[in-house]
Design an enzyme around this catalytic site. Structure first.
Site, PDB file in Angstrom:
ATOM      1  N   GLY A   1       0.797  -1.221   0.000  1.00  0.00           N
ATOM      2  CA  GLY A   1       0.000   0.000   0.000  1.00  0.00           C
ATOM      3  C   GLY A   1       0.828   1.268   0.000  1.00  0.00           C
ATOM      4  O   GLY A   1       2.013   1.253  -0.274  1.00  0.00           O
ATOM      5  N   SER A   2       0.208   2.391   0.265  1.00  0.00           N
ATOM      6  CA  SER A   2       0.806   3.703   0.369  1.00  0.00           C
ATOM      7  C   SER A   2      -0.079   4.747  -0.275  1.00  0.00           C
ATOM      8  O   SER A   2      -1.210   4.926   0.140  1.00  0.00           O
ATOM      9  CB  SER A   2       2.221   3.749  -0.211  1.00  0.00           C
ATOM     10  OG  SER A   2       2.938   4.746   0.469  1.00  0.00           O
TER      11      SER A   2
END
Length: 218
Positions: free
Chosen positions: A187-188
Site C-alpha cells: 500500500g501507500s
C-alpha cells in the site's frame, strides 16, 4: 470486460490470482508455513510456530491478491484502490487527487486513461507514513502518459511499510485504460493530476476502486 496485455500476467500460487512481483515476499512465507504445518504433528515447537506462520502466509495472499475488474467508462478512472486523501488545486491549473492505500487494499495500480507511457522515473526518498505531509519527499515513481486529454501525470508513493514500487511498463509502451501498470507493495499513496478544465467527481474521504471509480465529471 477487463483489458488484457503482456503486463497483465500474474504470479500464481495454488490457483490464487496474485499480483506480478509478489513472489519474493510470498514464496518464503508460504514455504515456511507449509514446513511448519507438516512438522506440527510431530513437534509441539513446530505446532506453536505453525500458527503465526500460517496466519502470515494467509495475510500475504490477501495483500497480494489481484482480482479481475470490469473496467468503467469515463475519461479518467481511479488508478488505485483506497480513500481520497486530498483534492488540491495546482498552480498550473491542474488538480491533484491523492488516494491513500492501506495495507488492506489491493496494491496493483491501473492506467487512468488509454495512451502511451512517455516516461517512468524512479525518485529516491524517505519512507514516512503516506498520510504524513512529509511523505511528499518519499520514494516514488513518476509516470507520464500521452492521452487524448494531453499529458497526464501519476505518482506512486512509497510509505512507512511499502519499501518497493514495481513498475510493469516502460516508456514508449501503449496502454489501455484500466490496464495494470505497477505494484506498490503493502500500500501507500497514488497521486493523479487532472488537467485544467476537468471537474473532479470524487470527494475527500470517498473510497475508490482501481479501474472502476470515475474521477472526472462530464
Amino acid at each position: 470486460m477487463p483489458h488484457s496485455s503482456s503486463s497483465a500476467h500474474r504470479d500464481s500460487l495454488a490457483g490464487v490470482r496474485l499480483a506480478r512481483g509478489a513472489s519474493p515476499w510470498l514464496l518464503p512465507t508460504v514455504a515456511t508455513a507449509a514446513v511448519s504445518l507438516t512438522r506440527a504433528r510431530r513437534s509441539g515447537r513446530w505446532a506453536a510456530l505453525a500458527v503465526p506462520t500460517t496466519a502470515l502466509a494467509a495475510g500475504m495472499l490477501w495483500f497480494f491478491r489481484d482480482p479481475e475488474r470490469e473496467i468503467a467508462q469515463g475519461r479518467v478512472i481511479s488508478p488505485a484502490d483506497g480513500v481520497v486523501q486530498s483534492i488540491m488545486p495546482w498552480k498550473d491549473g491542474r488538480t491533484r487527487v491523492a488516494i491513500f492505500m492501506s495495507p488492506l487494499n489491493v496494491h496493483v495500480n491501473r492506467a487512468p486513461l488509454a495512451g502511451t507511457v512517455t516516461s517512468v522515473e524512479h525518485i529516491p526518498g524517505g519512507f514516512v507514513p503516506a498520510f504524513n505531509k512529509e511523505s511528499e519527499n518519499n520514494e516514488r515513481v513518476v509516470w507520464h502518459f500521452d492521452t487524448e486529454l494531453g499529458d497526464i501525470e501519476m505518482v506512486q508513493i512509497a510509505g512507512a511499510v511499502a519499501r518497493r514500487i514495481v513498475p510493469y511498463l516502460t516508456a514508449d509502451t501503449k496502454v489501455e485504460q484500466g490496464e495494470r501498470i505497477g505494484l506498490i507493495r503493502f500500500g501507500s499513496r497514488v497521486d493523479i493530476y487532472l488537467p485544467e478544465g476537468v471537474e473532479v467527481a470524487v470527494e475527500v474521504g470517498q473510497k475508490t476502486t482501481a479501474g472502476v471509480t470515475r474521477l472526472d465529471r462530464d
